[in-house]
Design a protein around this motif. Sequence first.
Motif, mmCIF file in Angstrom:
data_model
loop_
_atom_site.group_PDB
_atom_site.id
_atom_site.type_symbol
_atom_site.label_atom_id
_atom_site.label_comp_id
_atom_site.label_asym_id
_atom_site.label_seq_id
_atom_site.Cartn_x
_atom_site.Cartn_y
_atom_site.Cartn_z
ATOM 1 N N ALA A 3 38.195 9.267 10.346
ATOM 2 C CA ALA A 3 39.018 10.259 11.049
ATOM 3 C C ALA A 3 39.238 11.511 10.208
ATOM 4 N N SER A 4 39.253 11.363 8.879
ATOM 5 C CA SER A 4 39.498 12.520 8.017
ATOM 6 C C SER A 4 38.340 13.508 8.035
ATOM 7 N N ILE A 6 36.738 14.407 10.808
ATOM 8 C CA ILE A 6 36.685 15.073 12.104
ATOM 9 C C ILE A 6 37.540 16.340 12.071
ATOM 10 N N TYR A 8 38.360 18.276 14.786
ATOM 11 C CA TYR A 8 38.943 18.657 16.067
ATOM 12 C C TYR A 8 39.806 17.524 16.632
ATOM 13 N N ARG A 9 40.795 17.897 17.451
ATOM 14 C CA ARG A 9 41.662 16.899 18.066
ATOM 15 C C ARG A 9 41.330 16.662 19.535
ATOM 16 N N ARG A 10 40.724 17.669 20.191
ATOM 17 C CA ARG A 10 40.404 17.551 21.624
ATOM 18 C C ARG A 10 39.070 18.256 21.883
ATOM 19 N N GLY A 46 40.502 8.768 17.109
ATOM 20 C CA GLY A 46 41.712 9.521 17.429
ATOM 21 C C GLY A 46 41.496 10.844 18.126
ATOM 22 N N VAL A 47 40.259 11.155 18.485
ATOM 23 C CA VAL A 47 39.964 12.415 19.171
ATOM 24 C C VAL A 47 40.024 12.202 20.680
ATOM 25 N N GLU A 48 40.636 13.144 21.404
ATOM 26 C CA GLU A 48 40.656 13.092 22.859
ATOM 27 C C GLU A 48 39.387 13.757 23.387
ATOM 28 N N ASP A 167 39.790 22.175 21.473
ATOM 29 C CA ASP A 167 39.435 22.856 20.224
ATOM 30 C C ASP A 167 37.951 23.164 20.164
ATOM 31 N N SER A 250 31.361 17.154 15.801
ATOM 32 C CA SER A 250 32.806 16.948 15.627
ATOM 33 C C SER A 250 33.208 16.985 14.165
ATOM 34 N N CYS A 251 32.240 16.778 13.287
ATOM 35 C CA CYS A 251 32.492 16.857 11.840
ATOM 36 C C CYS A 251 32.008 18.186 11.254
#
Length: 372
Positions: A3-4, A6, A8-10, A46-48, A167, A250-251
Amino acid sequence: MNASEIAYRRVVVKLGTSVLTSGSRSLDKAQMAELTRQMAHLMKAGVEVVLCTSGAIAAGREHLQHPQLPDTMASKQLLAAVGQSQLILAWSQLFGIYGFNVGQLLLTRADLHDRERYLNARDTLNALLAQGIVPIINENDAVATQEIKVGDNDNLSARAALLCDADLLILLTDQKGLFDADPRNNPDAKLIPEVANIDDSLRKLAGGSVSGLGTGGMATKLEAADIARRAGIEVVIASGQHPDVIKKLSCKEAVGTHFCAIEHPLESRKQWILAGPKPRGQLVLDEGAVNAVANKGRSLLSKGVVSVEGEFERGDTLELTDANGRVFARGLARYNAAAMQKIAGKHSDDIESLLGYDYGDAVVHRNDMVVL
């Protein structure tokens, strides 16, 4: 996936017909499964994720065993009506493997044109995401006529990205990205890795649809990228066949063509003006008005209007052009077309005497305007 890593959140992922069929006449279930795996792993980190999917008409043709139908709107709507259920069933089964439910949103331009319906669509989208449900968005082709169609899922995905305040918008296609020449007939064409500004020279590089299966080509992807980046959303055009493409993007790995978000994004109302209502008319401005609106942040006054085109009502979206026909802004009309014809070129002080009423000096206020 860590998760660290990534950024973006969405994220909104748009899949074109050419990606979903791998260029064939039928949906490529193995390709769909691989893309689902990538999106599911992103969500578990944890990404939407919002999925904007093409392919309903292709799915309909496949399910009906490629019937010979007349080339009419009714035939396309028939195929979409049959195919949409098959498409959503396929996505439901694939995401179900990873324990995720899906929810379907079928939209037309009318849903984005009306401010209340726009906000309702946004609320539904956010409610699905809040419950960990994957929103799957497509145009409602089974009922949409040409007048109410968004037209392509590239632009629909950009509007979805605005609706959910994403994002990152990922546009997956059958090309590796945007090239400096057409790679189909120029072996020396080079991939453009990053775009900071979309201008006319860049738009000339955009060609048509490669496969002929979808409604969007590179030109529509540039339009979508421009809409999203003005709202502060990063955009990437990349190949759906690239290994782990969704994870890598995403990364922030360098894949495809990355479009930088504009540093100071438009506020919500101006995002809606840009992404929602289809322009109903056009105002041609003189040189002084163009300069005042485009470069000085001024409202448009009646004095600067040279001519009025189209039938529109107060509150409708208008395009503002210069004398050469170049569209440089969009905004909401404060007067209808008949009134605008009467006051065009006249001083603001004369509006009330000409019309018998006035809604203020500005015919398009700067708070209701987006300069392009």
